[in-house]
Scaffold this motif. Structure first.
Motif, mmCIF file in Angstrom:
data_model
loop_
_atom_site.group_PDB
_atom_site.id
_atom_site.type_symbol
_atom_site.label_atom_id
_atom_site.label_comp_id
_atom_site.label_asym_id
_atom_site.label_seq_id
_atom_site.Cartn_x
_atom_site.Cartn_y
_atom_site.Cartn_z
ATOM 1 N N GLU A 13 0.881 -1.164 0.000
ATOM 2 C CA GLU A 13 0.000 0.000 0.000
ATOM 3 C C GLU A 13 0.917 1.211 0.000
ATOM 4 O O GLU A 13 1.625 1.453 0.979
ATOM 5 C CB GLU A 13 -0.874 -0.034 1.268
ATOM 6 C CG GLU A 13 -1.885 1.081 1.363
ATOM 7 C CD GLU A 13 -2.686 0.959 2.663
ATOM 8 O OE1 GLU A 13 -3.850 0.571 2.603
ATOM 9 O OE2 GLU A 13 -2.129 1.246 3.737
ATOM 10 N N HIS A 142 -8.827 -1.273 0.704
ATOM 11 C CA HIS A 142 -8.150 0.015 0.557
ATOM 12 C C HIS A 142 -7.447 0.107 -0.792
ATOM 13 O O HIS A 142 -6.539 0.921 -0.983
ATOM 14 C CB HIS A 142 -7.204 0.253 1.741
ATOM 15 C CG HIS A 142 -7.954 0.323 3.034
ATOM 16 N ND1 HIS A 142 -7.867 -0.644 4.001
ATOM 17 C CD2 HIS A 142 -8.863 1.236 3.465
ATOM 18 C CE1 HIS A 142 -8.695 -0.327 5.000
ATOM 19 N NE2 HIS A 142 -9.298 0.804 4.700
ATOM 20 N N HIS A 164 -9.715 -5.894 8.893
ATOM 21 C CA HIS A 164 -9.721 -7.013 7.953
ATOM 22 C C HIS A 164 -9.590 -8.330 8.718
ATOM 23 O O HIS A 164 -8.551 -8.593 9.331
ATOM 24 C CB HIS A 164 -8.543 -6.906 6.990
ATOM 25 C CG HIS A 164 -8.463 -5.606 6.251
ATOM 26 N ND1 HIS A 164 -9.576 -4.883 5.881
ATOM 27 C CD2 HIS A 164 -7.400 -4.903 5.783
ATOM 28 C CE1 HIS A 164 -9.195 -3.789 5.242
ATOM 29 N NE2 HIS A 164 -7.873 -3.762 5.175
ATOM 30 N N HIS A 449 -7.704 -0.940 12.565
ATOM 31 C CA HIS A 449 -7.423 -2.365 12.756
ATOM 32 C C HIS A 449 -7.298 -2.753 14.230
ATOM 33 O O HIS A 449 -7.631 -3.869 14.610
ATOM 34 C CB HIS A 449 -6.138 -2.759 12.022
ATOM 35 C CG HIS A 449 -6.333 -2.983 10.553
ATOM 36 N ND1 HIS A 449 -7.445 -3.597 10.047
ATOM 37 C CD2 HIS A 449 -5.548 -2.707 9.491
ATOM 38 C CE1 HIS A 449 -7.341 -3.672 8.729
ATOM 39 N NE2 HIS A 449 -6.202 -3.135 8.373
HETATM 40 ZN ZN LIG Z 1 -6.689 -2.361 4.187
#
Ligand SMILES: [Zn+2]
Length: 494
Positions: A13, A142, A164, A449
């Motif tokens: 990411e 994402h 997640h 998260h």
């Molecule tokens: Zn994510």
């Protein structure tokens, strides 16, 4: 004859605003596992690969797993590093005949020569295997999904949870669709719709808020005979790329006019509810006041340093929140991580129990989250930084912070680490002798998260915007490449 399926996992990411380039070392710091080694490490945990292996078992495939590789979120991936990861996949494809390809990707990888990393990978694979080969991919929600990705992969399935916790289910889901495609039963392709926004306004969180209903609608639409997967991606706002933003995908066949119309209804809802922010982003001072007067009888106060989340490319060395908590005299608290490899190294040269004077954190870019913090404290413990998760996200998976130390300053135990990682599991404190459950205040670097493992032990959760790189105040960031106008940067869209 069993189907021959190639599998691989490649995840990054990319935070376009990070000053930290992503190279081979960055991947090795997280994991680069080849074939059987990847299956041994990740094949039984909550991973996409485990889901691919579940499909393999169920359908009696002959699987060739090439590699699993990921780096922590950071700046653009170097071209040479990308080639180093792609080449083993391309090489295996050219040597063996396959019936299908199944990849676990993130969907927000930006390369130093091309802003669509996943599109580039899929293009290289498609160039080798031709038009007919079914390709299935999984994505993190994402993902910033591009048309190129949808054109090149027949099947796309994103996780449906944030935090997640459905990686394995998603891998299996994609595998099952791939199987029906290889068997000639179905002929899926994937369409997408988008909205001119940096992200879904709550980053796609699924514990509360409007995403719960959207996911329920997606699951209901998946029940239709010609619909195989519906994916709702929140997008990743720290990506200064043309493809930024939320998307809704339908992997199906048949009546695509209906599929697009359905996807538009979800995208409309994302747009129409763009002002419904669920988090109350507190300043560091507001946060410190709450922490100093907190009644811990119902469990610890958990403070999320949202803006310095290493899981979105934050450097993890922002000092503003720690500075405020120390100044407020907060006691029986822990704080982590503070990413400062130099200090971790200095502490490893000291003796446990020793008092030290150091300049902690704030070294990468003081404009985002404050400069170094001069502290005096006691070295509590030293470690190689290894931990094994036991919470809903990473149960059984091991990770490493690199050389790590616990430093007690005033009433706060600070986890000083070398490699940046988001806190999303209790073991990321417990493995280093800090039990969050016994603390009155737990300050951690994460956006969302952390809720999976820390909400069950928390008396209260609050969210702080420390002004670090992942601040939700997006007008502080120098966007140049996103399409304009875009929400929330342009007032005309507000
Ligand atoms: Zn994510």
């Amino acid at each position: 004859m069993p189907f021959n399926v190639l599998t691989a996992e490649m995840s990054h990411e990319t935070n376009s605003f990070s000053l930290q380039e992503t190279d081979e070392k960055a991947f090795r710091n997280r994991y680069v596992l080849m074939g059987a080694e990847a299956i041994a490490e990740r094949g039984q945990a909550n991973t996409e690969l485990a889901g691919f292996l579940d499909a393999d078992q169920a359908h009696n495939w002959d699987i060739t797993h090439v590699l699993s590789a990921a780096a922590g979120p950071s700046g653009k991936v170097r071209g040479a590093t990308f080639n180093w990861l792609c080449n083993p996949i391309i090489s295996v494809i050219t040597q063996h005949p396959f019936d299908g390809i199944l990849l676990g990707l993130h969907g927000a990888m930006d390369l130093d020569f091309c802003e669509d990393g996943e599109g580039e990978l899929l293009w290289r694979i498609r160039s080798e295997v031709g038009e007919e080969m079914p390709i299935a991919i999984t994505l993190d929600p994402h993902a910033n999904v591009s048309k190129k990705m949808c054109d090149l992969a027949n099947i796309i399935v994103s996780f449906k949870t944030y935090p997640h916790i459905d990686m394995r289910d998603t891998g299996r889901h994609a595998g099952d669709i791939l199987h029906r495609t290889m068997a000639g039963e179905i002929q899926p392709r994937t369409i997408f719709v988008s909205r001119p926004m940096l992200e879904e306004v709550n980053g796609g969180r699924t514990d509360i808020g409007p995403m719960i209903e959207r996911i329920a609608k997606a699951r209901a639409y998946e029940e239709k005979a010609d619909v195989f997967a519906v994916s709702i991606n929140a997008g990743f706002a720290s990506a200064d790329v043309a493809r930024v933003g939320p998307t809704v995908l339908v992997t199906g066949q048949g009546d695509f006019t209906a599929h697009i119309a359905f996807a538009e209804t979800i995208a409309d809802d994302i747009w129409n509810r763009r002002f419904e922010v669920l988090n109350d982003y507190l300043s560091v001072l507001e946060t410190a006041v709450i922490a100093a007067t907190y009644d811990h009888s119902k469990g610890p106060l958990v403070i999320a340093d949202y803006a310095d989340n290493p899981g979105a490319g934050g450097y993890g060395d922002s000092t503003e929140l720690l500075r405020a908590l120390l100044k407020a005299g907060v006691t029986n608290a822990c704080f982590g991580p503070m990413v400062d490899g130099k200090v971790a190294q200095e502490l490893h040269a000291a003796v446990v129990g020793q008092r030290v004077h150091i300049a902690l954190g704030g070294k990468t870019d003081p404009c985002f989250g404050g400069g170094p913090l001069a502290v005096e404290g006691e070295l509590v413990s030293l470690s190689d930084g290894r931990f094994t998760g036991d919470g809903p996200m990473i149960n059984g998976l091991s990770g490493c912070f690199g050389p790590t130390a616990v430093l007690r300053v005033g009433g706060i135990e600070i986890l000083v680490v070398t490699i940046a990682r988001q806190i999303l599991d209790l073991q990321q404190f417990k493995a280093f002798g800090i039990d969050p459950q016994n603390k009155h205040v737990v300050a951690l670097k994460s956006m969302q998260h952390f809720r999976a493992a820390f909400e069950p032990i928390a008396g209260q959760v609050i969210v702080c915007d420390s002004g670090a790189l992942c601040t939700p105040r997006y007008n502080r960031l120098p966007y140049r490449n996103v399409p304009r106008p875009i929400f929330p940067l342009d007032p005309s869209e507000s």
